[in-house]
Design an enzyme around this catalytic site. Structure first.
Site, PDB file in Angstrom:
ATOM      1  N   GLY A 141       1.030  -1.133  -0.163  1.00  0.00           N
ATOM      2  CA  GLY A 141      -0.062  -0.138  -0.215  1.00  0.00           C
ATOM      3  C   GLY A 141       0.902   1.273  -0.047  1.00  0.00           C
ATOM      4  O   GLY A 141       1.750   1.353   0.824  1.00  0.00           O
ATOM      5  N   GLY A 172      -0.525   4.494   0.017  1.00  0.00           N
ATOM      6  CA  GLY A 172      -1.145   5.924   0.392  1.00  0.00           C
ATOM      7  C   GLY A 172      -0.317   6.507   1.235  1.00  0.00           C
ATOM      8  O   GLY A 172       0.758   6.647   1.131  1.00  0.00           O
ATOM      9  N   ARG A 224     -19.311  13.409  13.059  1.00  0.00           N
ATOM     10  CA  ARG A 224     -20.102  12.897  12.086  1.00  0.00           C
ATOM     11  C   ARG A 224     -21.022  11.994  12.423  1.00  0.00           C
ATOM     12  O   ARG A 224     -21.954  11.786  11.578  1.00  0.00           O
ATOM     13  CB  ARG A 224     -18.943  12.171  11.054  1.00  0.00           C
ATOM     14  CG  ARG A 224     -17.844  13.250  10.617  1.00  0.00           C
ATOM     15  CD  ARG A 224     -16.845  12.305   9.673  1.00  0.00           C
ATOM     16  NE  ARG A 224     -15.952  13.520   8.752  1.00  0.00           N
ATOM     17  CZ  ARG A 224     -15.088  13.008   8.251  1.00  0.00           C
ATOM     18  NH1 ARG A 224     -14.533  12.144   8.080  1.00  0.00           N
ATOM     19  NH2 ARG A 224     -14.271  14.349   7.862  1.00  0.00           N
TER      20      ARG A 224
END
Length: 665
Positions: free
Chosen positions: A40, A42, A337
């Site tokens: 990965g 990112g 949220r």
């Protein structure tokens, strides 16, 4: 195996400093003999790869995209938190620590969160030095805005494309190391298994997605920076390729999977438009700084707006219900949220939704445009009573702050959000659960690490906005490079890890056998047919609200769907070519197992906390109700079928923070 979180002794504020001072190091000459695999690329994986290579380790980095620049981190919009207190509004390391623990509904590990708050300030300096073009104020200093769940402005941003700019910074640092030969980059490669040798993670098995070739790669340690599992819901704000496979394969090799039921529903997404959709689009939470969320007060007005018989701009102010401002006066539109999402769902469930499906609320910038317009007219000495001028000046300010987000919304919805309110609705966004890790970010498999969204460690039951980028870069730039050295210091005489051993052979044979099953299976249904059905079960029974009856149904339904999938899935083509359906089949197979564990975890957790809302456990006014006996991390050990997974509990002890009712009123 008992869970040992390896939290250092001593006062909270000294733990990380003391830990760094006492752990073992690897000297620069020895780092040249150590190989680290990073899966990965990112923000977490990319920053870790760049930093470890800069330190002198040999890094092999893998991503399934054609370039690390396409990691899903690029989609992050609104900003990154750091406790620099540039605004002078009362922020501090402790305040960021407190907000994160409270925002996570007292379900995250104190020591990890405090460390995150400590290193947050370093991240901004690092990124500015790399050239990340953060927004600046009139005087040229870095600007900040506010995000949900906090009373200060601590979010650094680059318009609505902060993730992209931060990723380009990490990617540039990676590219420098690729140029030096310290990082060997493998793009278009998917990890399909972890190889364990003598109890330690010593390599991975990958499939070259272009040629179909199965490859063995060895290293002295393996790091997973593979993101979250939101696509178990099929529809989410995640990139279509985002998946759980790397983390799930690690779980099946012995890495405990923690808190799978903790999923974040983001309140400001573009609503679903129909069954044809394959993903959802996020509208940044930063919009809630200036956008006001409302629905009509009267049901007949809501129906008229749904049927396009009434324009929202024609509804008088006194006929609008600004429900977040009404219910949570202290935080208003900037509640966390999970709170904002449930409030929007409640209004829509009562029939006040504003699109044709009744599943949308308005996010309105009209008052912000007027406010900014009047301010600009005043500053420039212009006529503050000229409505047309005020509108023009106000829209210029809003465009400078959110222009690319408004442009994106208009392209997708074909409505101009400067002229008519945006429509938004909650959608699956981020997963707080993930691979269990200790304080050093090491999983229950020695030598296997998980960083960023792939681990569970920092956000508890709900992530505050702008904290994902903070955690990914904290782990990659400032935590893992220290803690992995402590482990690798025992490997300076190990020498290269051979790949011709029985462990690598068995892992490769297992991967090949799974691939051959899909290719040779003569089913009749495409992969997406099963993924969509799984998504519907997950959203309807494990989504924004959960209850015992439906969770038990979900477990049975997912188990039956998995059985049907293996019998009926059709994967065209061959394994020795570019075959996207084959790649998808493997990912959906893992989602079908994770989904069942997700439902099991939600069933066991008999409380409401953050994004996990059990209908049986709520206060009289519909807020989440925690229970003291569930103040633990659920860490699941693989035992075959997901329903047989064994629960291990890591008790969460709060010595520096008082656990109390989480109120944003």
């Amino acid at each position: 195996m008992a869970l040992d979180s390896k939290i250092p002794e001593g006062p909270l504020k000294d733990k990380w400093t003391k830990h760094k001072n006492s752990i073992n190091l690897v000297n620069p000459a020895n780092k040249r003999h150590i190989d680290v695999i990073i899966v990965g690329t990112g923000l977490a994986g990319g920053s870790a790869a760049a930093t470890l290579a800069e330190l002198g380790y040999n890094v092999k980095a893998f991503c399934f995209q054609d370039s690390p620049r396409r990691a899903h981190s690029i989609a992050a919009q609104g900003g990154i938190n750091a406790a620099k207190n540039y605004q002078g509004d009362g922020d501090s390391t402790y305040r960021l620590f407190y907000d994160t623990i409270k925002g996570g509904d007292y379900r995250s590990r104190e020591a990890n969160v405090h460390r995150l708050a400590e290193v947050s300030t370093n991240i901004i300096d690092q990124c500015v030095a790399q050239g990340v073009p953060f927004a600046r104020d009139y005087g040229g200093l870095l600007d900040n805005r506010s995000f949900g769940g906090v009373l200060v402005s601590r979010t650094f941003y680059a318009k609505g494309q902060t993730g992209q700019q931060l990723l380009l910074g990490a990617y540039s640092a990676m590219n420098r190391q690729i140029g030096r030969g310290k990082i060997k980059m493998y793009s278009r490669h998917e990890m399909l298994d972890v190889v364990i040798v003598d109890g330690k993670a010593r390599g991975i098995i990958t499939r070259n997605l272009v040629t179909g070739e199965i490859e063995r790669h060895s290293g002295h340690a393996v790091v997973l920076g593979t993101g979250g599992y939101g696509n178990v819901f099929y529809l989410s704000t995640n990139a279509r390729g985002s998946n759980v496979t790397a983390a799930w394969k690690a779980h099946k090799r012995g890495a405990y999977f923690a808190n799978p039921c903790y999923t974040q529903i983001h309140p400001t997404c573009i609503p679903v438009s129909g069954d044809h959709q394959s993903k959802l689009t996020l509208m940044s939470e930063s919009l809630r700084n200036d956008g006001r969320i409302w629905v009509p007060k009267k049901l007949e007005d809501a129906k008229a707006i749904q049927n396009r018989e009434l324009k929202p701009t024609d509804l008088p102010e006194d006929q609008r219900d600004y429900f977040l401002e009404r219910r949570y006066p202290a935080f208003g539109n900037l509640v966390p949220r999970d709170v904002a999402s449930r409030a929007a769902k409640e209004r829509c469930d009562e029939g006040f939704g504003v699109n044709k499906t009744g599943e949308a609320v308005f996010l309105d910038f009209a008052s912000a445009i007027i406010r900014y317009g009047k301010e600009q007219a005043h500053v420039r000495g212009l006529n503050e009573e000229d409505d047309s001028l005020i509108q023009t000046l106000g829209k210029e300010v809003v465009k400078s702050k959110y222009g690319n987000l408004f442009q994106m919304y208009e392209k997708i919805v074909d409505e101009n959000p400067y002229e008519t309110p945006m429509m938004i609705y909650p959608a699956v966004h981020y997963t707080m659960g993930g691979v269990w890790v200790d304080y050093n970010l090491q999983t229950t498999i020695p030598g296997l690490y998980a960083i960023g969204e792939a681990n569970f460690s920092d956000h508890g039951a709900n992530r505050l906005g702008a904290s994902a980028l903070m955690q990914g870069l904290a782990d990659g730039y400032f935590v893992l490079p220290y803690t992995i050295g402590n482990y690798l210091s025992d490997d300076i005489r190990t020498g290269p890890i051979p790949t011709d051993t029985i462990e690598f052979e068995e892992a490769e044979a297992k991967v090949t056998s799974e691939i051959n099953h899909f290719i040779n299976n003569k089913g009749t249904k495409p992969v997406d047919y099963f993924h969509k059905r799984l998504g519907k079960i997950m959203w309807n029974k494990c989504g924004m609200a959960r209850n015992e009856k439906e969770l038990k149904e979900a477990i049975k339904e997912i188990s039956a769907l998995r059985e049907e999938f293996y019998k009926e899935v059709l994967v065209p083509g061959t394994s020795d070519e570019f075959n996207e359906e084959l790649a998808k089949a493997g990912r959906v197979a893992d989602f079908l197992e994770l989904g069942e564990l997700f439902a099991k975890d939600a069933l066991v957790r008999e409380e409401s906390a953050g994004g996990h809302f059990r209908e049986e456990y709520q206060t009289p006014d519909g807020e989440a109700q925690r229970r003291k006996e569930f103040q633990f991390v659920s860490a699941w050990e693989y035992k075959g079928e997901p329903k047989d997974a064994k629960l291990h509990k890591e008790a969460l002890v709060y010595e520096n923070i008082e656990v109390k009712e989480r109120s944003y009123k």
